[in-house]
Design a protein around this motif. Sequence first.
Motif, PDB file in Angstrom:
ATOM      1  N   MET A  26     -17.052 -10.745  15.924  1.00 31.41           N
ATOM      2  CA  MET A  26     -16.208 -11.629  16.721  1.00 31.41           C
ATOM      3  C   MET A  26     -14.855 -11.765  16.039  1.00 31.41           C
ATOM      4  O   MET A  26     -14.771 -12.052  14.839  1.00 31.41           O
ATOM      5  N   THR A  27     -13.767 -11.540  16.775  1.00 32.83           N
ATOM      6  CA  THR A  27     -12.439 -11.568  16.199  1.00 32.83           C
ATOM      7  C   THR A  27     -11.966 -12.999  16.014  1.00 32.83           C
ATOM      8  O   THR A  27     -12.133 -13.846  16.897  1.00 32.83           O
ATOM      9  N   ASP A  28     -11.360 -13.270  14.846  1.00 34.41           N
ATOM     10  CA  ASP A  28     -10.831 -14.603  14.597  1.00 34.41           C
ATOM     11  C   ASP A  28      -9.637 -14.861  15.501  1.00 34.41           C
ATOM     12  O   ASP A  28      -8.806 -13.984  15.741  1.00 34.41           O
ATOM     13  N   GLU A  29      -9.551 -16.080  16.003  1.00 32.45           N
ATOM     14  CA  GLU A  29      -8.418 -16.469  16.829  1.00 32.45           C
ATOM     15  C   GLU A  29      -7.185 -16.655  15.948  1.00 32.45           C
ATOM     16  O   GLU A  29      -7.291 -17.131  14.817  1.00 32.45           O
ATOM     17  N   PRO A  30      -5.990 -16.280  16.439  1.00 33.28           N
ATOM     18  CA  PRO A  30      -4.763 -16.517  15.663  1.00 33.28           C
ATOM     19  C   PRO A  30      -4.591 -18.004  15.373  1.00 33.28           C
ATOM     20  O   PRO A  30      -4.955 -18.856  16.190  1.00 33.28           O
ATOM     21  N   THR A  31      -4.058 -18.312  14.215  1.00 34.65           N
ATOM     22  CA  THR A  31      -3.826 -19.691  13.827  1.00 34.65           C
ATOM     23  C   THR A  31      -2.357 -20.037  14.015  1.00 34.65           C
ATOM     24  O   THR A  31      -1.478 -19.357  13.465  1.00 34.65           O
ATOM     25  N   VAL A  32      -2.096 -21.058  14.789  1.00 31.45           N
ATOM     26  CA  VAL A  32      -0.722 -21.504  15.015  1.00 31.45           C
ATOM     27  C   VAL A  32      -0.165 -22.092  13.720  1.00 31.45           C
ATOM     28  O   VAL A  32      -0.845 -22.856  13.022  1.00 31.45           O
ATOM     29  N   CYS A  33       1.065 -21.714  13.380  1.00 25.46           N
ATOM     30  CA  CYS A  33       1.699 -22.221  12.164  1.00 25.46           C
ATOM     31  C   CYS A  33       1.996 -23.706  12.318  1.00 25.46           C
ATOM     32  O   CYS A  33       2.644 -24.133  13.284  1.00 25.46           O
ATOM     33  N   ALA A  34       1.560 -24.498  11.351  1.00 27.32           N
ATOM     34  CA  ALA A  34       1.754 -25.941  11.415  1.00 27.32           C
ATOM     35  C   ALA A  34       3.206 -26.342  11.187  1.00 27.32           C
ATOM     36  O   ALA A  34       3.614 -27.443  11.554  1.00 27.32           O
TER      37      ALA A  34
END
Length: 200
Positions: free
Chosen positions: A1-9
């Motif tokens: 399962m591919t990790d979802e992109p993380t939005v930069c805080a």
Amino acid sequence: MTDEPTVCAECGGSGRLGTCAELFDALLALDLQRLQSLGRFHGLNVACYLLQHPSRTPASALDGHWHMVTLFLADGLDAMNALQAGLVHANRHGARPWSAFDPPPPRSTAATVTIEDTSLDGTFPAAGYEQRMLDWARSVEAERAPSRWTTAPTDRRPQPAPETGLAALTAPSFPRIDPDIHCSPKRRVGVCGYDDGRHP
């Protein structure tokens, strides 16, 4: 399962092309290896990135980066690079010129352009890079000083930045930036003064 992109805080980048730190390392590597014609924007690259990611540098260093961005928008790239060369010259002679600048205003609005947008597809292609850098710098300033911009969509030029005690450092008599001195992903201390604290 591919990790979802993380939005930069810090800047709101989507993460679809990698983290902002990864994109910044890629940009510095291109700069160092001269694989793209990006060298003359090096100082502006660093200033824009750190103003949108202030956790990556001491707060005192943001003062100079803010001045560089506003100077670029008011007077152009040559004026900003002349200032940068003067700062390097002063630093090499024992001065600490960054502390002479006023601190940037706090951010009051979200970024509209980030390093992700500037990279276009993650590779920072040379075509159109100058305009993308202009858009990035305009976003960085608007995040902290939205009142500096006009409302006319065809004339979004900032008002000139106020002169500081180091105004003389912009004089063309200072040496130009040595193109062989750059930041690098391994040691981020160079003409821009970027220090991420990961070295002695």
